[in-house]
Design an enzyme around this catalytic site. Sequence first.
Site, PDB file in Angstrom:
ATOM      1  N   HIS A  69       5.261   2.298  -0.528  1.00  0.00           N
ATOM      2  CA  HIS A  69       4.114   1.881   0.275  1.00  0.00           C
ATOM      3  C   HIS A  69       4.373   0.531   0.924  1.00  0.00           C
ATOM      4  O   HIS A  69       5.328  -0.159   0.584  1.00  0.00           O
ATOM      5  CB  HIS A  69       2.844   1.839  -0.582  1.00  0.00           C
ATOM      6  CG  HIS A  69       2.951   0.953  -1.784  1.00  0.00           C
ATOM      7  ND1 HIS A  69       3.683   1.296  -2.908  1.00  0.00           N
ATOM      8  CD2 HIS A  69       2.453  -0.272  -2.033  1.00  0.00           C
ATOM      9  CE1 HIS A  69       3.605   0.327  -3.801  1.00  0.00           C
ATOM     10  NE2 HIS A  69       2.871  -0.653  -3.288  1.00  0.00           N
ATOM     11  N   ARG A 128      -8.264  -8.560   5.398  1.00  0.00           N
ATOM     12  CA  ARG A 128      -8.114  -7.449   4.464  1.00  0.00           C
ATOM     13  C   ARG A 128      -7.946  -7.994   3.062  1.00  0.00           C
ATOM     14  O   ARG A 128      -7.119  -8.878   2.821  1.00  0.00           O
ATOM     15  CB  ARG A 128      -6.902  -6.591   4.814  1.00  0.00           C
ATOM     16  CG  ARG A 128      -6.718  -5.428   3.842  1.00  0.00           C
ATOM     17  CD  ARG A 128      -5.503  -4.577   4.209  1.00  0.00           C
ATOM     18  NE  ARG A 128      -5.344  -3.505   3.255  1.00  0.00           N
ATOM     19  CZ  ARG A 128      -4.654  -3.608   2.124  1.00  0.00           C
ATOM     20  NH1 ARG A 128      -4.046  -4.722   1.807  1.00  0.00           N
ATOM     21  NH2 ARG A 128      -4.572  -2.586   1.299  1.00  0.00           N
ATOM     22  N   ASP A 156       6.344  -0.042  -6.657  1.00  0.00           N
ATOM     23  CA  ASP A 156       5.980  -1.007  -7.686  1.00  0.00           C
ATOM     24  C   ASP A 156       6.808  -0.800  -8.937  1.00  0.00           C
ATOM     25  O   ASP A 156       7.036   0.337  -9.368  1.00  0.00           O
ATOM     26  CB  ASP A 156       4.498  -0.875  -8.047  1.00  0.00           C
ATOM     27  CG  ASP A 156       3.589  -1.393  -6.951  1.00  0.00           C
ATOM     28  OD1 ASP A 156       4.070  -2.104  -6.046  1.00  0.00           O
ATOM     29  OD2 ASP A 156       2.384  -1.078  -7.000  1.00  0.00           O
ATOM     30  N   HIS A 185       8.019  -0.899  -0.333  1.00  0.00           N
ATOM     31  CA  HIS A 185       8.520  -1.038  -1.693  1.00  0.00           C
ATOM     32  C   HIS A 185       7.849  -0.027  -2.616  1.00  0.00           C
ATOM     33  O   HIS A 185       6.860   0.601  -2.248  1.00  0.00           O
ATOM     34  CB  HIS A 185       8.260  -2.452  -2.230  1.00  0.00           C
ATOM     35  CG  HIS A 185       6.807  -2.772  -2.388  1.00  0.00           C
ATOM     36  ND1 HIS A 185       5.973  -3.068  -1.319  1.00  0.00           N
ATOM     37  CD2 HIS A 185       6.021  -2.824  -3.498  1.00  0.00           C
ATOM     38  CE1 HIS A 185       4.748  -3.293  -1.757  1.00  0.00           C
ATOM     39  NE2 HIS A 185       4.749  -3.147  -3.081  1.00  0.00           N
TER      40      HIS A 185
END
Length: 147
Positions: free
Chosen positions: A88, A97, A34, A32
């Site tokens: 990204h 993570r 942002d 996607h």
Amino acid sequence: MNSPMHRLGFNHYGAGHAEEIGNTVDYAMSPHVDLSIFTILTQNESGLEVRGPEGEWICVPPVQDALFVFLGDYLQRWTNGLYVACEHRVRQVRTQRLSIQYKHRPGHDAVVSPLDRFVGEGKPARYGPFDTGGQYVSFLKSLLGSG
């Protein structure tokens, strides 16, 4: 930009989570861009990938005491594509993570479209107006399957 919005977010991607929920793709967060002007991010482990100019996915390694900054959809729209939003995703992770992100956006009363200086003869508008209130909310609902 009468009342810009600021969002500070915390993301956790657990090791093995994909298998637990039956994920059949090779990423933990889908590709996607942002809906922001820009995003600033830091991460403790690898996982973030950006789409390169040839369409390949490039790993963004964590760098101690460094921030990763990338452009969002609204800047791309304002500049009529002169500056490109960074597509990204987060690939599957094998360890815990964590990432912290800051997003800067215009307020919900803004309509984002190419600015006059980026359109004209030989440079038609490549993007229509985008309402950062209603259209933004509809877009988020569609991502969550509730709209």
